[in-house]
Design an enzyme around this catalytic site. Structure first.
Site, mmCIF file in Angstrom:
data_model
loop_
_atom_site.group_PDB
_atom_site.id
_atom_site.type_symbol
_atom_site.label_atom_id
_atom_site.label_comp_id
_atom_site.label_asym_id
_atom_site.label_seq_id
_atom_site.Cartn_x
_atom_site.Cartn_y
_atom_site.Cartn_z
ATOM 1 N N GLN A 174 -15.892 4.008 -5.833
ATOM 2 C CA GLN A 174 -15.249 2.844 -5.203
ATOM 3 C C GLN A 174 -13.744 3.085 -5.130
ATOM 4 O O GLN A 174 -13.020 2.281 -4.551
ATOM 5 C CB GLN A 174 -15.512 1.588 -6.042
ATOM 6 N N HIS A 182 -15.045 2.702 -0.530
ATOM 7 C CA HIS A 182 -13.981 1.754 -0.167
ATOM 8 C C HIS A 182 -12.810 2.435 0.526
ATOM 9 O O HIS A 182 -11.699 1.901 0.546
ATOM 10 C CB HIS A 182 -13.510 0.989 -1.413
ATOM 11 N N TYR A 221 0.831 -1.209 0.000
ATOM 12 C CA TYR A 221 0.000 0.000 0.000
ATOM 13 C C TYR A 221 0.868 1.263 0.000
ATOM 14 O O TYR A 221 0.507 2.261 -0.622
ATOM 15 C CB TYR A 221 -0.991 -0.012 1.172
ATOM 16 N N ASP A 267 -8.277 6.521 -4.531
ATOM 17 C CA ASP A 267 -7.132 7.326 -4.943
ATOM 18 C C ASP A 267 -7.271 8.824 -4.699
ATOM 19 O O ASP A 267 -6.343 9.591 -4.959
ATOM 20 C CB ASP A 267 -6.800 7.058 -6.423
ATOM 21 N N GLY A 325 -16.635 3.220 -15.581
ATOM 22 C CA GLY A 325 -15.370 2.516 -15.346
ATOM 23 C C GLY A 325 -15.378 1.520 -14.207
ATOM 24 O O GLY A 325 -14.408 1.427 -13.463
ATOM 25 N N SER A 339 -16.281 -2.719 -13.286
ATOM 26 C CA SER A 339 -16.684 -4.030 -13.806
ATOM 27 C C SER A 339 -17.991 -4.482 -13.168
ATOM 28 O O SER A 339 -18.637 -5.398 -13.666
ATOM 29 C CB SER A 339 -15.577 -5.061 -13.527
ATOM 30 N N ASN A 398 -17.908 2.846 -20.457
ATOM 31 C CA ASN A 398 -16.903 1.809 -20.221
ATOM 32 C C ASN A 398 -16.450 1.289 -21.589
ATOM 33 O O ASN A 398 -17.284 1.101 -22.470
ATOM 34 C CB ASN A 398 -17.543 0.651 -19.402
#
Ligand code: BJW
Length: 242
Positions: free
Chosen positions: A101, A119, A67, A104, A186, A188, A212
């Site tokens: 999600q 997240h 990380y 960053d 973007g 899945s 996407n």
């Protein structure tokens, strides 16, 4: 790409737009996705060795270092044209909520005002024992320890098998269930419970747009599925509002 007229009309009439984003949103900034073949993180590392509480307890040094190296790499990248398009959308629509999600922090760094982080955020660190967010720790210890209880510190991100932060998830459910237009960008759409959120918008009658390069399990539920990179398509979508 020709943006469908229906999408333009629904956007022009919208009072609340929600963007539900995943790793593909940051791909054009140079942040790797998880499940893209070859380049995805989970193509090169085993999630169960790095992104579970069990993995951290078994090998805290390896997990902390992994990380730390991602945190360092992310600190060097910049928001891309897709992030900036969502920032610009705030000047055109009464309310824009980003439900992400991604860990960053690129939406906030770009200037997005309402961001729900499902997240967590790799820039924050918390105590593994007591969950308390800690803003100062010794860089010499790997992993560092909590100044309050001595427990191990870990990144403040959500690992597999962990609950999502309840308040953020409730904000995300409310936003998805009450918006006029949902942009699903973007992702899945395979990681739950986040992947269930777009269905709330479908059920409440929102106009749902997927952006996407690939089709996903969600594509057939969207009103329109635009195939291409978000850094290109989001600025094109905004052009209908100009
Ligand atoms: C572009 C693009 C461009 C490319 N433009 N697009 C069945 C079995 C076992 C477990 C489960 C199960 N069902 C559900 C679960 C639980 C599990 C889960 O969902 N597992 C599935 C994988 C099966 N979920 C959990 O464990 C969650 N917690 C939970 O459920 O708690 C309750 C519970 C507790 C105890 C026991 C059981 C239940 C927590 C999930 C946490 C996810 N964490 C991660 C890591 C975060 C930290 C880190 O970064 O290291 O979050 S995993 C990873 O996946 C990350 C992402 O946020 C998440 C989603 O990925 P995302 O964003 O969709 O990325 P990709 O790579 O998958 O997709 C990228 C997309 O972009 C692709 O479609 C590309 O085409 C596209 N793209 N370039 C636009 N330029």
């Amino acid at each position: 790409m020709d943006i469908p007229v229906n999408l333009c009309n629904r956007l022009k009439a919208a009072r609340h737009v929600v963007a539900f984003t995943g790793a593909g949103m940051s791909a054009e900034s140079g942040v790797p996705t998880f499940r893209d073949s070859q380049t995805g993180l989970w193509s090169n590392f085993r999630a169960e060795d790095l992104a579970t509480p069990h993995a951290f307890l078994k090998n805290p040094v390896i997990v902390w270092q992994w990380y730390a190296s991602r945190r360092e790499a992310i600190s060097k990248v910049q928001p891309n044209r897709g992030h900036l398009a969502l920032v610009q959308l705030q000047t055109m629509i009464e309310k824009v909520t980003v439900v992400t999600q991604n860990i960053d922090n690129l939406h906030k760094r770009a200037g997005q005002e309402i961001v729900v982080e499902l997240h967590g955020n790799i820039e924050r660190v918390k105590c593994f024992e007591e969950n308390r967010v800690v803003d100062r720790f010794s860089p010499d210890e790997v992993p560092p320890t909590c100044p309050f209880c001595g427990g191990l510190l870990r990144p403040d991100v959500v690992w597999f098998g962990e609950l999502l932060p309840a308040e953020e998830f409730k904000r995300a459910e409310d936003a998805c269930g009450q918006c006029d237009v949902l942009l699903v960008i973007g992702t899945s759409g395979v990681v739950y419970p986040a992947a269930a959120l777009p269905q709330l918008a479908v059920q409440s009658g929102a106009y749902v747009v997927e952006v996407n390069p690939e089709r996903t399990p969600f594509s057939r539920h969207a009103d329109v599925s635009l195939q291409g990179p978000s850094g290109k398509l989001l600025p094109e979508i905004l052009e209908c509002l100009m």
